[in-house]
Write a protein that holds these residues in place. Sequence first.
Motif, PDB file in Angstrom:
ATOM      1  N   PHE A   1     -45.317  15.000 -29.386  1.00 18.12           N
ATOM      2  CA  PHE A   1     -45.250  15.045 -27.930  1.00 18.12           C
ATOM      3  C   PHE A   1     -46.425  15.839 -27.358  1.00 18.12           C
ATOM      4  O   PHE A   1     -47.063  15.412 -26.379  1.00 18.12           O
ATOM      5  N   LEU A   2     -46.726  16.986 -27.950  1.00 20.43           N
ATOM      6  CA  LEU A   2     -47.806  17.831 -27.438  1.00 20.43           C
ATOM      7  C   LEU A   2     -49.172  17.163 -27.627  1.00 20.43           C
ATOM      8  O   LEU A   2     -50.048  17.267 -26.754  1.00 20.43           O
ATOM      9  N   TYR A   3     -49.363  16.476 -28.748  1.00 19.18           N
ATOM     10  CA  TYR A   3     -50.621  15.758 -28.937  1.00 19.18           C
ATOM     11  C   TYR A   3     -50.745  14.601 -27.953  1.00 19.18           C
ATOM     12  O   TYR A   3     -51.847  14.258 -27.500  1.00 19.18           O
ATOM     13  N   ALA A   4     -49.594  13.977 -27.613  1.00 20.59           N
ATOM     14  CA  ALA A   4     -49.616  12.899 -26.607  1.00 20.59           C
ATOM     15  C   ALA A   4     -50.046  13.457 -25.256  1.00 20.59           C
ATOM     16  O   ALA A   4     -50.793  12.815 -24.512  1.00 20.59           O
ATOM     17  N   LEU A   5     -49.585  14.687 -24.928  1.00 14.55           N
ATOM     18  CA  LEU A   5     -50.019  15.333 -23.688  1.00 14.55           C
ATOM     19  C   LEU A   5     -51.520  15.626 -23.742  1.00 14.55           C
ATOM     20  O   LEU A   5     -52.249  15.413 -22.767  1.00 14.55           O
ATOM     21  N   LYS A   6     -51.965  16.126 -24.893  1.00  8.07           N
ATOM     22  CA  LYS A   6     -53.372  16.501 -25.041  1.00  8.07           C
ATOM     23  C   LYS A   6     -54.294  15.298 -24.852  1.00  8.07           C
ATOM     24  O   LYS A   6     -55.359  15.397 -24.239  1.00  8.07           O
ATOM     25  N   LYS A   7     -53.871  14.146 -25.387  1.00  6.18           N
ATOM     26  CA  LYS A   7     -54.694  12.930 -25.330  1.00  6.18           C
ATOM     27  C   LYS A   7     -54.344  12.055 -24.137  1.00  6.18           C
ATOM     28  O   LYS A   7     -54.939  10.989 -23.950  1.00  6.18           O
ATOM     29  N   GLY A   8     -53.367  12.484 -23.332  1.00  3.26           N
ATOM     30  CA  GLY A   8     -52.880  11.651 -22.243  1.00  3.26           C
ATOM     31  C   GLY A   8     -53.846  11.555 -21.074  1.00  3.26           C
ATOM     32  O   GLY A   8     -54.834  12.292 -20.971  1.00  3.26           O
ATOM     33  N   ASP A   9     -53.528  10.655 -20.187  1.00  3.47           N
ATOM     34  CA  ASP A   9     -54.325  10.433 -18.974  1.00  3.47           C
ATOM     35  C   ASP A   9     -54.035  11.555 -17.983  1.00  3.47           C
ATOM     36  O   ASP A   9     -52.918  11.692 -17.490  1.00  3.47           O
ATOM     37  N   LEU A  10     -55.026  12.360 -17.685  1.00  4.04           N
ATOM     38  CA  LEU A  10     -54.825  13.501 -16.789  1.00  4.04           C
ATOM     39  C   LEU A  10     -54.644  13.080 -15.343  1.00  4.04           C
ATOM     40  O   LEU A  10     -54.358  13.917 -14.486  1.00  4.04           O
ATOM     41  N   ASN A  11     -54.809  11.812 -15.055  1.00  2.90           N
ATOM     42  CA  ASN A  11     -54.499  11.310 -13.712  1.00  2.90           C
ATOM     43  C   ASN A  11     -53.045  10.867 -13.598  1.00  2.90           C
ATOM     44  O   ASN A  11     -52.572  10.571 -12.498  1.00  2.90           O
ATOM     45  N   ASN A  12     -52.339  10.832 -14.735  1.00  2.00           N
ATOM     46  CA  ASN A  12     -50.933  10.444 -14.742  1.00  2.00           C
ATOM     47  C   ASN A  12     -50.082  11.618 -14.305  1.00  2.00           C
ATOM     48  O   ASN A  12     -50.184  12.720 -14.846  1.00  2.00           O
ATOM     49  N   GLU A  13     -49.220  11.394 -13.312  1.00  3.97           N
ATOM     50  CA  GLU A  13     -48.437  12.488 -12.732  1.00  3.97           C
ATOM     51  C   GLU A  13     -47.515  13.144 -13.753  1.00  3.97           C
ATOM     52  O   GLU A  13     -47.348  14.356 -13.765  1.00  3.97           O
ATOM     53  N   SER A  14     -46.887  12.355 -14.626  1.00  4.46           N
ATOM     54  CA  SER A  14     -45.975  12.918 -15.631  1.00  4.46           C
ATOM     55  C   SER A  14     -46.734  13.798 -16.615  1.00  4.46           C
ATOM     56  O   SER A  14     -46.247  14.869 -17.008  1.00  4.46           O
ATOM     57  N   THR A  15     -47.927  13.354 -17.031  1.00  5.23           N
ATOM     58  CA  THR A  15     -48.736  14.154 -17.951  1.00  5.23           C
ATOM     59  C   THR A  15     -49.135  15.471 -17.307  1.00  5.23           C
ATOM     60  O   THR A  15     -49.018  16.547 -17.913  1.00  5.23           O
ATOM     61  N   ARG A  16     -49.589  15.413 -16.068  1.00  5.91           N
ATOM     62  CA  ARG A  16     -50.012  16.625 -15.356  1.00  5.91           C
ATOM     63  C   ARG A  16     -48.838  17.585 -15.187  1.00  5.91           C
ATOM     64  O   ARG A  16     -48.968  18.799 -15.389  1.00  5.91           O
ATOM     65  N   ARG A  17     -47.690  17.030 -14.791  1.00  2.86           N
ATOM     66  CA  ARG A  17     -46.507  17.863 -14.581  1.00  2.86           C
ATOM     67  C   ARG A  17     -46.055  18.529 -15.881  1.00  2.86           C
ATOM     68  O   ARG A  17     -45.688  19.700 -15.906  1.00  2.86           O
ATOM     69  N   GLY A  18     -46.087  17.761 -16.993  1.00  2.00           N
ATOM     70  CA  GLY A  18     -45.691  18.319 -18.280  1.00  2.00           C
ATOM     71  C   GLY A  18     -46.586  19.473 -18.705  1.00  2.00           C
ATOM     72  O   GLY A  18     -46.108  20.522 -19.155  1.00  2.00           O
ATOM     73  N   ILE A  19     -47.902  19.315 -18.554  1.00  2.00           N
ATOM     74  CA  ILE A  19     -48.854  20.359 -18.945  1.00  2.00           C
ATOM     75  C   ILE A  19     -48.640  21.629 -18.116  1.00  2.00           C
ATOM     76  O   ILE A  19     -48.617  22.742 -18.651  1.00  2.00           O
ATOM     77  N   ILE A  20     -48.463  21.466 -16.803  1.00  2.00           N
ATOM     78  CA  ILE A  20     -48.272  22.629 -15.928  1.00  2.00           C
ATOM     79  C   ILE A  20     -46.950  23.325 -16.224  1.00  2.00           C
ATOM     80  O   ILE A  20     -46.870  24.559 -16.299  1.00  2.00           O
ATOM     81  N   ASN A  21     -45.879  22.553 -16.417  1.00  5.04           N
ATOM     82  CA  ASN A  21     -44.573  23.156 -16.688  1.00  5.04           C
ATOM     83  C   ASN A  21     -44.573  23.971 -17.966  1.00  5.04           C
ATOM     84  O   ASN A  21     -43.932  25.021 -18.057  1.00  5.04           O
ATOM     85  N   ILE A  22     -45.276  23.485 -18.973  1.00  4.45           N
ATOM     86  CA  ILE A  22     -45.270  24.165 -20.270  1.00  4.45           C
ATOM     87  C   ILE A  22     -46.104  25.444 -20.240  1.00  4.45           C
ATOM     88  O   ILE A  22     -45.659  26.498 -20.699  1.00  4.45           O
ATOM     89  N   PHE A  23     -47.288  25.376 -19.701  1.00  2.34           N
ATOM     90  CA  PHE A  23     -48.233  26.473 -19.896  1.00  2.34           C
ATOM     91  C   PHE A  23     -48.400  27.422 -18.713  1.00  2.34           C
ATOM     92  O   PHE A  23     -48.750  28.581 -18.907  1.00  2.34           O
TER      93      PHE A  23
END
Length: 518
Positions: free
Chosen positions: A423-445
């Motif tokens: 899951f974390l690698y999917a976030l790392k390689k994910g599309d940073l314009n995708n709202e879910s990816t951005r939200r996940g990164i901010i919520n975690i860190f």
Amino acid sequence: MNIVIYARYSSHSQTEQSIEGQLQTCYEFAKHNGHIVIGEYIDRAQSGTTDSRAEFQRMIADSDKHIFEGVLVYQLDRFARNRYDSAINKAKLKKNGVRVISARENISDDASGILIEGVLESMAEYYSAELSQKIRRGMDINAEKCLSNGSNPGLGYYVDEERRFHIDPEGAAIVREIFEMYASGKTVAEITKYLNAKQVKTSLGKEFNKNSLHRLLRNKRYIGYYIYKDTETPGGMPRIIEDELFERVQHILDRNKKAPARSRGREEYLLTTKLFCGYCREMMTGYGGTGKSGKAYHYYACNNFKRRKCKKKVVNKEKIENRIVQECCKLLTDSNIERIASAVADVCKAEQDTSAIKRIKSAIQEADTAIENLWKALERGRAVDMITERIEKHKQEKDELQGLLAMEMGKQVVLTVPQVRAFLYALKKGDLNNESTRRGIINIFLQAVYLYDDRMTLIFNGGEQPITLDDVLLDEIEDHLESAVSYHEKCSSLVADAPPKSVKSHDFTDFFYSLISS
């Protein structure tokens, strides 16, 4: 701060005195800390391993009303014993500006607790999306067969046990009457008044209104079309209305149609509850405004600036969010991913055996011991009939206990190291314009951001120390946004927790070691 108290006891071994003790401690805590208690939610004989508790769910729903800012519990296990449920329900409360407070504990809103809850919350969103895909595949298969997917069949129809549609004669007669009345020149208002006077209800059991009547008159199911998503299947439904009558009604509807009002989208502000003014420590809230040219703008503004009590300038939403997402992504290193995955998996494993599961396993062990002792007695030639009966009784008890164990185990969310890592690698390689990816990164860190006009200080969950960024990015603000504050249109009403009073340095290895060993 207005707060409510949530209290719970879990079994017959606890009593009303347990509730009274919790309430007394909570009221003393509230008084000592200057909180105003405006209500109580109490679940009696309800396990904390599930969130299917009547008063608990009522409290979550009432948070939508924005009448309280905090939920006070005796200690955190009264709120939830399952960290997964805790993360999800805290997220629901947080969206409504409500925080969870413990009267007995220093709430684990520290870096490690927030980091792990952020991972669990983000993974829950991921698995929810995955489950939705599976559900949609099943619905697609049903649609190919023109079967019901569980939605309301509509007035004039019913669905059998095999999900097939059939005509309900009584409802179909009402549908025909409605179409004929409208085709003969009756207005929507006149038909609605007539139906409600006769106490005719919609398929949902409610009174008719303008919207429900329009939906009925536009529904192509009544001329035999099965509709799923954007696909229409002629002959997939039993017909109630003839084509000629339906087309006459559509012609009148089109002739009388008025231009629909423009819908206004709701913008999501990812930094709500995490972004604070560097000058006055007040929360910065997301707002939208429209410039003289008619172009829509989205920005964050300090609450005190809007009250003319702070000099902090407003900041462009997209620019500040993009910059902070980029900084958070820097924490997704291989070593950090491994440490986070290991810590989350250990927490899930530690919480897998709840007290309820331990009691059931103990009871199963006792049943096994009793059965073994009875077999030994049987071998010695003791009262055969009586012993055989008792063996069967204990076997039945064991079967029931194993069923209960399976149910309790089914409630557990067990995340393994490979799952979290992937899951974390999917976030790392994910599309940073995708709202879910951005939200996940901010919520975690991200724990908090303190924003000045020329710099910002970022506090990360698990970061070794606060990071201050000095650059010209924050000066790139549209001048007219400042004046827009005076006539802003509110786009986000979320309220943040108070900013941290102090910043502690956390090392990933240290705090995860302490977390795992605690």
